[in-house]
Motif scaffolding. Sequence first.
Motif, PDB file in Angstrom:
ATOM      1  N   MET A 180       0.838  -1.206   0.000  1.00 10.32           N
ATOM      2  CA  MET A 180       0.000   0.000   0.000  1.00 10.32           C
ATOM      3  C   MET A 180       0.869   1.251   0.000  1.00 10.32           C
ATOM      4  N   LEU A 181       1.963   1.231   0.731  1.00 10.90           N
ATOM      5  CA  LEU A 181       2.885   2.370   0.738  1.00 10.90           C
ATOM      6  C   LEU A 181       3.478   2.584  -0.652  1.00 10.90           C
ATOM      7  N   GLY A 182       3.846   1.486  -1.320  1.00 15.88           N
ATOM      8  CA  GLY A 182       4.360   1.602  -2.673  1.00 15.88           C
ATOM      9  C   GLY A 182       3.305   2.112  -3.640  1.00 15.88           C
ATOM     10  N   HIS A 183       2.094   1.591  -3.522  1.00 19.45           N
ATOM     11  CA  HIS A 183       0.985   1.988  -4.392  1.00 19.45           C
ATOM     12  C   HIS A 183       0.701   3.481  -4.273  1.00 19.45           C
ATOM     13  N   LYS A 184       0.775   3.999  -3.057  1.00 19.73           N
ATOM     14  CA  LYS A 184       0.491   5.414  -2.822  1.00 19.73           C
ATOM     15  C   LYS A 184       1.742   6.294  -2.901  1.00 19.73           C
ATOM     16  N   ALA A 206     -12.319  -7.234   1.880  1.00 20.95           N
ATOM     17  CA  ALA A 206     -11.062  -7.124   2.622  1.00 20.95           C
ATOM     18  C   ALA A 206     -11.178  -7.755   3.997  1.00 20.95           C
ATOM     19  N   GLN A 207     -12.310  -7.564   4.655  1.00 22.67           N
ATOM     20  CA  GLN A 207     -12.498  -8.175   5.966  1.00 22.67           C
ATOM     21  C   GLN A 207     -12.503  -9.703   5.850  1.00 22.67           C
ATOM     22  N   TRP A 208     -13.164 -10.227   4.825  1.00 23.01           N
ATOM     23  CA  TRP A 208     -13.155 -11.676   4.586  1.00 23.01           C
ATOM     24  C   TRP A 208     -11.732 -12.168   4.329  1.00 23.01           C
ATOM     25  N   ALA A 209     -10.988 -11.403   3.542  1.00 18.73           N
ATOM     26  CA  ALA A 209      -9.615 -11.801   3.225  1.00 18.73           C
ATOM     27  C   ALA A 209      -8.722 -11.777   4.456  1.00 18.73           C
ATOM     28  N   PRO A 239      -8.210  -6.698 -14.493  1.00 19.84           N
ATOM     29  CA  PRO A 239      -6.857  -6.908 -13.967  1.00 19.84           C
ATOM     30  C   PRO A 239      -6.789  -7.021 -12.452  1.00 19.84           C
ATOM     31  N   PHE A 240      -7.756  -6.400 -11.746  1.00 19.33           N
ATOM     32  CA  PHE A 240      -7.763  -6.454 -10.292  1.00 19.33           C
ATOM     33  C   PHE A 240      -9.144  -6.911  -9.827  1.00 19.33           C
ATOM     34  N   MET A 241      -9.286  -7.144  -8.545  1.00 16.37           N
ATOM     35  CA  MET A 241     -10.472  -7.824  -8.040  1.00 16.37           C
ATOM     36  C   MET A 241     -11.784  -7.112  -8.367  1.00 16.37           C
ATOM     37  N   LEU A 242     -11.774  -5.789  -8.347  1.00 20.06           N
ATOM     38  CA  LEU A 242     -13.008  -5.056  -8.571  1.00 20.06           C
ATOM     39  C   LEU A 242     -12.935  -4.091  -9.749  1.00 20.06           C
ATOM     40  N   GLY A 243     -11.902  -4.214 -10.565  1.00 16.36           N
ATOM     41  CA  GLY A 243     -11.856  -3.315 -11.703  1.00 16.36           C
ATOM     42  C   GLY A 243     -10.469  -3.111 -12.264  1.00 16.36           C
ATOM     43  N   ASP A 261      -7.798  -6.134  -3.002  1.00 20.85           N
ATOM     44  CA  ASP A 261      -6.587  -6.737  -3.569  1.00 20.85           C
ATOM     45  C   ASP A 261      -5.472  -6.809  -2.538  1.00 20.85           C
ATOM     46  N   PHE A 262      -5.288  -5.713  -1.803  1.00 21.11           N
ATOM     47  CA  PHE A 262      -4.189  -5.678  -0.837  1.00 21.11           C
ATOM     48  C   PHE A 262      -4.426  -6.641   0.320  1.00 21.11           C
ATOM     49  N   ALA A 263      -5.690  -6.905   0.646  1.00 22.50           N
ATOM     50  CA  ALA A 263      -5.985  -7.845   1.724  1.00 22.50           C
ATOM     51  C   ALA A 263      -5.888  -9.290   1.261  1.00 22.50           C
ATOM     52  N   MET A 264      -6.241  -9.564   0.013  1.00 19.92           N
ATOM     53  CA  MET A 264      -6.216 -10.939  -0.486  1.00 19.92           C
ATOM     54  C   MET A 264      -4.810 -11.421  -0.835  1.00 19.92           C
ATOM     55  N   TYR A 265      -3.937 -10.517  -1.173  1.00 19.91           N
ATOM     56  CA  TYR A 265      -2.623 -10.884  -1.689  1.00 19.91           C
ATOM     57  C   TYR A 265      -1.669 -11.511  -0.665  1.00 19.91           C
ATOM     58  N   PRO A 266      -1.575 -11.017   0.588  1.00 17.76           N
ATOM     59  CA  PRO A 266      -0.452 -11.410   1.445  1.00 17.76           C
ATOM     60  C   PRO A 266      -0.321 -12.897   1.748  1.00 17.76           C
ATOM     61  N   ALA A 267      -1.406 -13.592   2.055  1.00 17.71           N
ATOM     62  CA  ALA A 267      -1.287 -15.013   2.376  1.00 17.71           C
ATOM     63  C   ALA A 267      -0.855 -15.811   1.150  1.00 17.71           C
ATOM     64  N   LEU A 268      -1.354 -15.409  -0.033  1.00 18.30           N
ATOM     65  CA  LEU A 268      -0.933 -16.073  -1.273  1.00 18.30           C
ATOM     66  C   LEU A 268       0.528 -15.763  -1.575  1.00 18.30           C
ATOM     67  N   TRP A 269       0.946 -14.529  -1.293  1.00 16.77           N
ATOM     68  CA  TRP A 269       2.361 -14.147  -1.407  1.00 16.77           C
ATOM     69  C   TRP A 269       3.231 -15.047  -0.539  1.00 16.77           C
TER      70      TRP A 269
END
Length: 315
Positions: free
Chosen positions: A24-28, A98-101, A172-176, A183-191
Motif C-alpha cells: 500500500m505504501l508503494g501503491h500510494k 477485505a475483511q473476509w480476506a 486486472p484487479f479484483m473489482l476493476g 486486492d491488498f488484503a487478499m494478496y499477502p497469504a498467497l504471497w
Amino acid sequence: MTPPSPLILHHYPNSPFSEKVRLMLGHKNLPWQSVIIPMLSPKPDLVALTGGYRKTPVLQIGADIYCDTALIAEVLEHLQPLPTLYPAPSRGLARILAQWADTTLFETVMAFNLQPKGLEQLFSHVPPEAAQAFIADRRAMSAGMARQRPQDAAAAYKSCLRRLSDMLNDRPFMLGELACIADFAMYPALWFTRTRTSVLADILSATPAVVDWMDRMAALGHGAMEKFSAREAIEVAAASAPASLHGEMFQDEHGIALGSQVQVSAESFGREPTQGELVAATRVRYTLRRLDARAGTVHVHFPRMGYTLQAVAAP
C-alpha cells in the motif's frame, strides 16, 4: 498531503500483513522508514509504543501509534487519497471483501502454508528450536481458536482460488481496473505461499489468472524505504506530541466515559491487551493515551471492528 512526521513501519520481512502495508505504501508512493522487529515475543521496543499489542505490523507517525492493517489502510488513505484504496461505487463491497480476506481467507491459507513441509522450508536455515519456538508462540497467540487441518485447508484454499480466478476473468484487479483494499488484503497469504513456502506453491498453478494478478500486485513495489532503528523510533515518539483529537465525535456503545481507564484487546488472534486512558471513541476507532518511561506520552489507535473495549476497575 505530507504527514507531520515520517511514516515508520514496525514490521519483519516474513510477515504477510506487513507485506500488505508495504505494498500500500508503494501503491500510494509514500516514503517510509523501516524498523525491523522480532518475529516472536518478547518485543520490548514495540510494546514501549503500543503498551501491550504485539501483532505485526504497527504504523507510527510521531507519537501516534496505529494498530491493525485495516486501520493503517484508513490512515494511509487520509494522508494520500490518490490512488484510492476505496473506489466508488464499490467501496462498501471492497471493505467487506477485505475483511473476509483478513480473516477467513488468511486463516485458511496460512493453515495450509504452515503445515510441516512449509515449516521445514521456512526454518531450513535456522536451528530446529527456532521452528519449535515459532509454533509455541503462534499457538499461544491463537489460544481458543479452531485450527484447520492442512488437508481441510488445502481443499478450502483451492475453492478460494477458483473464486478469486472467477473475479479476475475480465479485469486486472479484483473489482476493476485499479487495485483496491480487497486486492491488498487478499494478496499477502498467497504471497507467503509463493515466496516463503514455495514448496507448496504448486497449488496456485491451476488458476493462472490468480498468478498473473499476483504479478501485477508485486509490481506495485514497496516505494521509497530507508532503514531506521527501534531506538530512533522511540526517540521520535518521545520528542513528539500526539496529533490533536479536536473534532473527533464520541460514539458511546459501552457506557464508558472519555477519561476512563480501559483495556483494548483483539477479539481473537493475539489478545494481549493495551491499557490506557480512553481519549477518543469515534465511529471507526478507539484511541488510548498512555505514558511510557521511554516513549513518553503516546496515543495508541485501534479499529473498533475486531477489538473489544473494557473498563479497568479502580484499584
